[in-house]
Structure formats: C-alpha cells, structure tokens
Design an enzyme around this catalytic site. Structure first.
Site, PDB file in Angstrom:
ATOM      1  N   ASN A 192     -10.942  -2.449  -6.439  1.00  0.00           N
ATOM      2  CA  ASN A 192     -10.147  -1.600  -7.341  1.00  0.00           C
ATOM      3  C   ASN A 192     -10.599  -1.714  -8.791  1.00  0.00           C
ATOM      4  O   ASN A 192     -10.347  -0.806  -9.599  1.00  0.00           O
ATOM      5  CB  ASN A 192      -8.671  -1.966  -7.274  1.00  0.00           C
ATOM      6  CG  ASN A 192      -8.031  -1.673  -5.936  1.00  0.00           C
ATOM      7  OD1 ASN A 192      -7.060  -2.328  -5.556  1.00  0.00           O
ATOM      8  ND2 ASN A 192      -8.539  -0.708  -5.187  1.00  0.00           N
TER       9      ASN A 192
ATOM     10  N   ARG B  53       0.663   5.289  -4.794  1.00  0.00           N
ATOM     11  CA  ARG B  53       0.255   6.593  -5.337  1.00  0.00           C
ATOM     12  C   ARG B  53       0.676   7.733  -4.420  1.00  0.00           C
ATOM     13  O   ARG B  53       1.122   8.789  -4.887  1.00  0.00           O
ATOM     14  CB  ARG B  53      -1.258   6.616  -5.566  1.00  0.00           C
ATOM     15  CG  ARG B  53      -1.709   5.769  -6.746  1.00  0.00           C
ATOM     16  CD  ARG B  53      -3.177   5.955  -7.047  1.00  0.00           C
ATOM     17  NE  ARG B  53      -4.027   5.490  -5.956  1.00  0.00           N
ATOM     18  CZ  ARG B  53      -5.354   5.584  -5.960  1.00  0.00           C
ATOM     19  NH1 ARG B  53      -5.981   6.147  -6.986  1.00  0.00           N
ATOM     20  NH2 ARG B  53      -6.068   5.112  -4.955  1.00  0.00           N
TER      21      ARG B  53
ATOM     22  N   ASP C  28       0.824  -1.210   0.000  1.00  0.00           N
ATOM     23  CA  ASP C  28       0.000   0.000   0.000  1.00  0.00           C
ATOM     24  C   ASP C  28       0.860   1.264   0.000  1.00  0.00           C
ATOM     25  O   ASP C  28       1.938   1.293   0.603  1.00  0.00           O
ATOM     26  CB  ASP C  28      -0.902  -0.016   1.242  1.00  0.00           C
ATOM     27  CG  ASP C  28      -2.075   0.920   1.125  1.00  0.00           C
ATOM     28  OD1 ASP C  28      -2.425   1.300  -0.006  1.00  0.00           O
ATOM     29  OD2 ASP C  28      -2.646   1.279   2.171  1.00  0.00           O
TER      30      ASP C  28
END
EC number: 2.5.1.-
Length: 258
Positions: A84, A38, A35
């Site tokens: 997702n 981004r 994780d």
C-alpha cells in the site's frame, strides 16, 4: 418498527451464539484483515474514500471490546500493507493519518489495551512513525485488555527478511562468523526476531469484504491458522459476524500438519 424487530432478532441470535461457544475451543491470537473500507464508502454513496477509512477506524474500538468479552489474548490488526505504501501520496498520507488517530485513541487513558505497532515503520513519513511510537509507548505495562498489534507498512515476506537480517546482525555483534551462523541457524531464530514482541502464532485469521486471500498477512505465524472469510465490508462488521467466526473456529479440528 422493522428496525426494532431486526434488533430484537439479532439480540436473540447473539445469545444463541454465545451459548454455542460455551466450553468450546477459542483462538488465543486472532489476525484480522480490515478490508473493504473504500468499497463500503462507494456502496454508501460517499465520494471521499477517507470517510470509509474513518468508519473502519471507529469499528476497531468496537472489535477490541468484543475481543475482551470473548477473552481473546492477542489480536493483530492488518491496517496497511507495505504494498500500500506505493499508492500516490494524496491517497496514502490521509490513510496513515487516520491509522495514527486510531492508535492514539487506543492509547487514550482509560483504555485497557497494550498496543504495539508492527511493520516497516521506517518506510512511513517520519511524523507518522513518531506518532505511532509515542502512542504505543504510552500503553506499555497495561494489563487486563487484549494485546493489540497494529500492522502498518507490514508485509509477511518483508518481516521474514528483516528477521533474518536482525538475527545475522545479532550474531555478528556477538563475534560470530557467517559459517557458524549458517550451521546453527534454526526456525527459532526467525521467530525470535519477528516484529511483534508477543511472538505468538496465529490461531485464526479473519478477512472481511469477501476477498479470499491472505496477501502475505502473518506469513510466518499463520502456518497452522484457521481462516474465516466474511462477506461484510469492515465498517459494517458486527459482533454477530465476530461470534460466527469464533463458532466456525470452534467446530474445526486443528491438525497442525499431522
């Protein structure tokens, strides 16, 4: 100069962690949630989030080498959830391509890892699903490296539903009726029909980026798993962070519900 000092201190600290782990319990199956890709890109001043995913993909090979060194038998990499899949195509398709590239790198000749893609692969673009299946098929029969499951289009609740469906389909194909199925159905039927062929329960789940939830990851397999949350974004995850997670696990008393 400062970087050299930091590197020297890190090396000393790693040796200390390795010594502390000697003779201590170690997890056999680690689930890791990769994780923060981004957010890492944004923090690094990179406008294109795909660069964060690429950096995260490159980290996977390092991580598996650390697992080999630590003699970890089985790893599940949570790379894409079924939730997702609802992202816009312009975000989703590049991510799936990067995941396929990573799996193809793991499958490259000379690497020791047997790899399996686990999840609802039928929900992926056909070409991407084919790439994953082709790459993982080339790794079957490998021995000596950590067994790797790559969770793609994966959801823990979906996995359980699919396992029940698979068990019911198997029972029906053998001529059984629904009443008999209900009467004889056990937890073992679900375990037998989960996505992964390895069928091992998770001992330790690691989540990077500071988020403190499991998001349905290994929902069935994690009933007695220990959980370790790490503040570091996945692309910056270091072997020191990994060894700290192993140390944390080694110091816990596992009760298995007792």
């Amino acid at each position: 100069m400062r970087a050299k000092v930091r590197a020297a201190l890190d090396a000393l600290y790693m040796k200390r962690l390795v010594r502390e782990l000697e003779g201590r319990p170690r997890p056999q199956h680690i689930g890791i949630m990769l994780d923060g890709n981004r957010r890492w890109a944004k923090m690094s001043g990179i406008d294109d989030p795909r660069e964060g995913y690429r950096a995260g993909g490159a980290k996977v090979l390092d991580f598996l080498r650390w697992c080999d060194s630590a003699q970890i038998e089985h790893v599940t990499l949570f790379m894409l959830s079924d939730d997702n899949l609802a992202r816009p195509e312009e975000q989703l398709n590049p991510l799936i391509d990067i995941i396929a590239e990573v799996v193809e790198q793991l499958a490259a000749p000379g690497n020791p890892w047997p790899v399996e893609a686990v999840g609802a692969l039928d929900l992926l673009p056909a070409e991407s699903a084919s790439r994953l299946k082709t790459a993982t098929a080339a790794t079957q029969g490998r021995k000596g490296g950590t067994k790797v499951d790559v969770a793609v289009g994966y959801g823990g609740r979906r996995e359980i539903v699919d396992a029940v469906r698979s068990a019911l389909t198997e029972h029906s194909s053998q001529g059984g009726d629904i009443d008999e199925f209900i009467e004889t159905f056990t937890m073992e039927h679900i375990s037998k029909h989960l996505y992964s062929k390895t069928r091992s329960e998770s001992d330790l789940i690691i989540r990077t980026s500071g988020e403190q939830r499991l998001s349905g990851f290994l929902l069935w397999q994690s009933a007695y798993a220990e959980v370790h949350f790490c503040e570091t974004y996945w692309p910056d995850f270091r072997e020191i962070d990994f060894l700290r997670a192993l140390r944390s696990y080694s110091l816990r008393e596992r009760r298995y519900g007792r």
